[in-house]
Design a protein around this motif. Structure first.
Motif, short mmCIF file in Angstrom:
data_model
loop_
_atom_site.label_atom_id
_atom_site.label_comp_id
_atom_site.label_asym_id
_atom_site.label_seq_id
_atom_site.Cartn_x
_atom_site.Cartn_y
_atom_site.Cartn_z
N ALA A 189 -13.33 -25.59 -18.19
CA ALA A 189 -12.44 -25.17 -17.11
C ALA A 189 -11.28 -24.33 -17.63
CB ALA A 189 -11.91 -26.41 -16.38
N SER A 190 -10.73 -24.73 -18.78
CA SER A 190 -9.58 -24.01 -19.32
C SER A 190 -9.96 -22.68 -19.95
CB SER A 190 -8.86 -24.88 -20.36
OG SER A 190 -9.70 -25.11 -21.49
N GLN A 191 -11.23 -22.53 -20.31
CA GLN A 191 -11.65 -21.32 -21.01
C GLN A 191 -12.20 -20.24 -20.09
OE1 GLN A 191 -14.34 -22.32 -24.23
NE2 GLN A 191 -12.92 -23.81 -25.08
N PHE A 192 -12.40 -20.54 -18.82
CA PHE A 192 -12.97 -19.55 -17.91
C PHE A 192 -12.09 -18.31 -17.82
CE2 PHE A 192 -13.38 -17.64 -13.69
CZ PHE A 192 -14.74 -17.38 -13.66
N LEU A 193 -10.82 -18.50 -17.52
CA LEU A 193 -9.91 -17.37 -17.39
C LEU A 193 -9.69 -16.69 -18.74
CD1 LEU A 193 -8.20 -15.96 -15.21
CD2 LEU A 193 -6.28 -17.42 -15.88
N ARG A 194 -9.69 -17.47 -19.81
CA ARG A 194 -9.52 -16.92 -21.15
C ARG A 194 -10.60 -15.89 -21.45
NH1 ARG A 194 -10.94 -20.46 -26.40
NH2 ARG A 194 -13.02 -19.85 -25.73
N ASN A 195 -11.85 -16.21 -21.12
CA ASN A 195 -12.95 -15.30 -21.41
C ASN A 195 -12.92 -14.07 -20.52
OD1 ASN A 195 -14.06 -17.00 -23.44
ND2 ASN A 195 -14.92 -18.31 -21.86
N ILE A 196 -12.42 -14.23 -19.29
CA ILE A 196 -12.27 -13.07 -18.41
C ILE A 196 -11.25 -12.10 -19.01
CG2 ILE A 196 -11.49 -12.30 -16.15
CD1 ILE A 196 -14.19 -13.63 -16.01
N PHE A 197 -10.15 -12.62 -19.49
CA PHE A 197 -9.11 -11.78 -20.09
C PHE A 197 -9.62 -11.11 -21.37
CE2 PHE A 197 -4.69 -12.66 -18.32
CZ PHE A 197 -5.17 -13.04 -17.08
N ALA A 198 -10.35 -11.88 -22.19
CA ALA A 198 -10.89 -11.31 -23.42
C ALA A 198 -11.88 -10.19 -23.13
CB ALA A 198 -11.56 -12.40 -24.24
N PHE A 199 -12.56 -10.27 -21.99
CA PHE A 199 -13.46 -9.21 -21.57
C PHE A 199 -12.70 -7.99 -21.05
CE2 PHE A 199 -15.38 -7.34 -17.70
CZ PHE A 199 -16.45 -6.67 -18.27
N ALA A 200 -11.65 -8.24 -20.27
CA ALA A 200 -10.96 -7.14 -19.58
C ALA A 200 -10.00 -6.36 -20.47
CB ALA A 200 -10.22 -7.69 -18.36
N PHE A 201 -9.29 -7.06 -21.34
CA PHE A 201 -8.26 -6.38 -22.13
C PHE A 201 -8.81 -5.23 -22.99
CE2 PHE A 201 -4.08 -8.88 -22.32
CZ PHE A 201 -4.22 -9.31 -21.00
N PRO A 202 -9.93 -5.40 -23.69
CA PRO A 202 -10.45 -4.28 -24.47
C PRO A 202 -10.89 -3.08 -23.61
CG PRO A 202 -11.38 -6.33 -25.27
CD PRO A 202 -10.69 -6.65 -23.97
N ILE A 203 -11.22 -3.34 -22.35
CA ILE A 203 -11.66 -2.24 -21.48
C ILE A 203 -10.51 -1.32 -21.14
CG2 ILE A 203 -12.61 -1.69 -19.21
CD1 ILE A 203 -14.30 -4.21 -19.40
N PHE A 204 -9.34 -1.90 -20.79
CA PHE A 204 -8.22 -1.03 -20.43
C PHE A 204 -7.37 -0.63 -21.64
CE2 PHE A 204 -6.00 -5.19 -19.75
CZ PHE A 204 -4.90 -4.99 -20.57
N ALA A 205 -7.67 -1.17 -22.82
CA ALA A 205 -6.88 -0.85 -24.01
C ALA A 205 -6.86 0.63 -24.34
CB ALA A 205 -7.38 -1.66 -25.20
N PRO A 206 -8.02 1.34 -24.34
CA PRO A 206 -7.98 2.77 -24.67
C PRO A 206 -7.08 3.57 -23.74
CG PRO A 206 -10.23 1.96 -24.79
CD PRO A 206 -9.41 0.86 -24.17
N ALA A 207 -7.14 3.29 -22.43
CA ALA A 207 -6.30 4.03 -21.48
C ALA A 207 -4.83 3.67 -21.67
CB ALA A 207 -6.74 3.69 -20.05
N LEU A 208 -4.55 2.40 -21.95
CA LEU A 208 -3.16 1.96 -22.17
C LEU A 208 -2.55 2.68 -23.36
CD1 LEU A 208 -0.84 -0.13 -21.57
CD2 LEU A 208 -1.96 -1.60 -23.27
N PHE A 209 -3.24 2.67 -24.48
CA PHE A 209 -2.69 3.29 -25.69
C PHE A 209 -2.72 4.81 -25.63
CE2 PHE A 209 -4.21 -0.89 -27.56
CZ PHE A 209 -2.94 -1.44 -27.59
N SER A 210 -3.65 5.35 -24.86
CA SER A 210 -3.69 6.80 -24.71
C SER A 210 -2.49 7.32 -23.93
CB SER A 210 -4.98 7.21 -23.99
OG SER A 210 -5.01 8.60 -23.76
N SER A 211 -2.05 6.55 -22.94
CA SER A 211 -0.92 7.01 -22.11
C SER A 211 0.43 6.57 -22.66
CB SER A 211 -1.09 6.48 -20.69
OG SER A 211 -1.16 5.06 -20.68
#
Length: 473
Positions: A411-433
């Protein structure tokens, strides 16, 4: 005459009572506080073997989740896809954890830790081998997803099994060592993958880990026993019932229910905990930002060294050693057994402060093209913060949810894994801008705002919240 009649009635009643008592259900417990069949009483050497064994399984799991960080550019070129599409092959493995753990952890509470661990390990090996033969990005994504489902069991079952075999006063050191190797995985994965990718090709990253895990499965088949005390008692009761012909039961009535009912109750538990348990919700948010920022740094680290510092893929992998050193430094601290969950909370605070501090140092050092040791020092500080806070949070859950550690972990790891999936996806755009400096500053500020209040809420209201959540489990 009356006296004779009374005596006869008494004998009849005693005989009737004896017959009735002989048919009463018998409660089955451990035969004594030192019962050798109780996993808590197993020899210490046996416990340590299981602990190290589990940590190796967790290492495979988390190495698999990040090993493509230094190989995504090569994969993009080989499969003729964009860098963003290739990044998905890294993060989709972690996304599978979010959907695997809420199912696999309850299954382990119904059918046993050992069976689920073995079955999921075989599943992971099969799909991981398939990843190495992928000729299209679509197949690679699908294979990585299914491999992630299987691998998630090897990680989520570590905490429940440790809770099965170690007493509260022994869990500090054992848990630190058991989670040490797995938490090296996110840093070791890219390091080894960088060397493998440039020498024998990125496909061998999948096959090497599959071979290693296959060896662990073979060892587990012979040397990993069932550790779930509730299930062991149920099996003992069932065996006694078959031998004696009398009804035997345990205090854990769920194991006497029909299989479909047991599955329904167990499967619903993690989701009910996520929706209704305030402790789980707070811990899930804290773990989510921990892992989200961890995977953001892991995926951005490779591009910093290959693009900003113009290093090779294998050279970029070597810089992950800074995180390995940061993790190792944590083991120098003493771990003393504690029995109250709240005693774990002070250990969260240093980590929660070090994580944003490391992000700021790492980001601005990379932004200003500081010498590589300066950049790596920021990664080291960040890594120390990650392991300090993560271990404290996971130990808190073990202490707070002793009977249902697997469900609480899932139960505690569900949101953790969602964040671990999402953060690398928006990382290139974040650091690019924003660049590495302001990009990491933004993440650090958000982390501080959302993560710092959590430990104080748990310290003040934790016991009260746990008491009110008792009906959920």
């Amino acid at each position: 005459m009356d006296t004779t009649v009374d005596l006869e009635k008494t004998k009849t009643l005693e005989c009737s009572s004896s017959v009735q008592n002989s048919n009463d259900p018998i409660l089955v417990t451990w035969s004594s506080p030192t019962d050798s069949s109780n996993p808590l009483n197993w020899p210490t050497s046996h416990k340590w073997f299981i602990t190290i064994f589990l940590s190796c399984g967790g290492l495979v799991c988390l190495m698999s989740s990040t090993m493509l960080a230094t190989a995504v550019t090569t994969i993009a070129q080989d499969l003729h896809v964009s860098q963003a599409s290739a990044n998905m092959s890294l993060s989709i493995f972690v996304l599978a954890f979010a959907f695997g753990t809420p199912v696999l952890a309850p299954l382990a509470e119904v059918f046993g830790r050992r069976k689920v661990w073995l079955a999921c390990g075989v599943w992971y090996v099969g799909w991981s081998v398939g990843c190495g033969f992928a000729e299209s990005n679509g197949f690679l994504l699908a294979a990585r997803w299914f491999a992630g489902l299987g691998s998630s069991a090897e990680y989520v079952l570590t905490s429940p099994i440790l809770a099965d075999i170690w007493r509260p006063e022994q869990r500090g050191l054992s848990f630190a060592i058991a989670t040490f190797l797995p938490l090296l995985g996110p840093a070791l994965g890219p390091l080894i993958a960088g060397l493998v990718t440039e020498s024998i090709g990125y496909r061998w990253n999948f096959w090497i880990l599959a071979i290693f895990d296959a060896l662990l499965i073979l060892g587990a088949f012979f040397f990993l026993p069932e550790t779930y005390g509730q299930l062991l008692l149920h099996r003992k009761a069932r065996k006694l019932a078959k031998t004696t012909g009398r009804v035997h039961y345990t205090e854990y009535d769920i194991h006497s229910l029909p299989p479909t009912t047991r599955l329904q109750k167990s499967m619903m538990r993690p989701f009910l905990m996520m929706l209704q348990d305030r402790i789980i919700q707070i811990m899930a948010l804290l773990l989510a930002f921990n892992y989200g920022t961890l995977y953001l740094v892991l995926t951005s680290c490779a591009s910093i060294w290959t693009e900003s510092y113009l290093g090779s893929v294998s050279q970029s992998g070597l810089h992950y050693l800074a995180m390995v050193i940061g993790y190792t430094a944590h083991l120098k601290a003493k771990h003393q057994g504690r029995s109250a969950p709240e005693y774990r909370i002070p250990l969260m605070l240093p980590g929660i402060i070090l994580i944003p501090a490391g992000l700021l140092w790492f980001g601005w050092a990379a932004e200003k093209h500081a010498p590589w040791p300066v950049v790596d020092a920021g990664a080291l500080i960040f890594a120390i913060g990650i392991i300090l806070s993560t271990q404290a949070m996971q130990q808190y859950l073990i202490e707070a949810y002793r009977e249902h550690v697997g469900s609480a972990a899932a139960a505690s790891q569900f949101l953790r894994n969602i964040f671990a999936f999402a953060f690398p996806i928006f990382a290139p755009a974040l650091f690019s801008s924003l660049g590495y400096g302001w990009g990491n500053t933004t993440i650090a500020l958000v982390f501080l705002v959302l993560a710092v209040p959590g430990p104080f809420v748990l310290w003040k209201f934790g016991a009260q919240l746990r008491a009110s959540a008792g009906a959920v489990v």
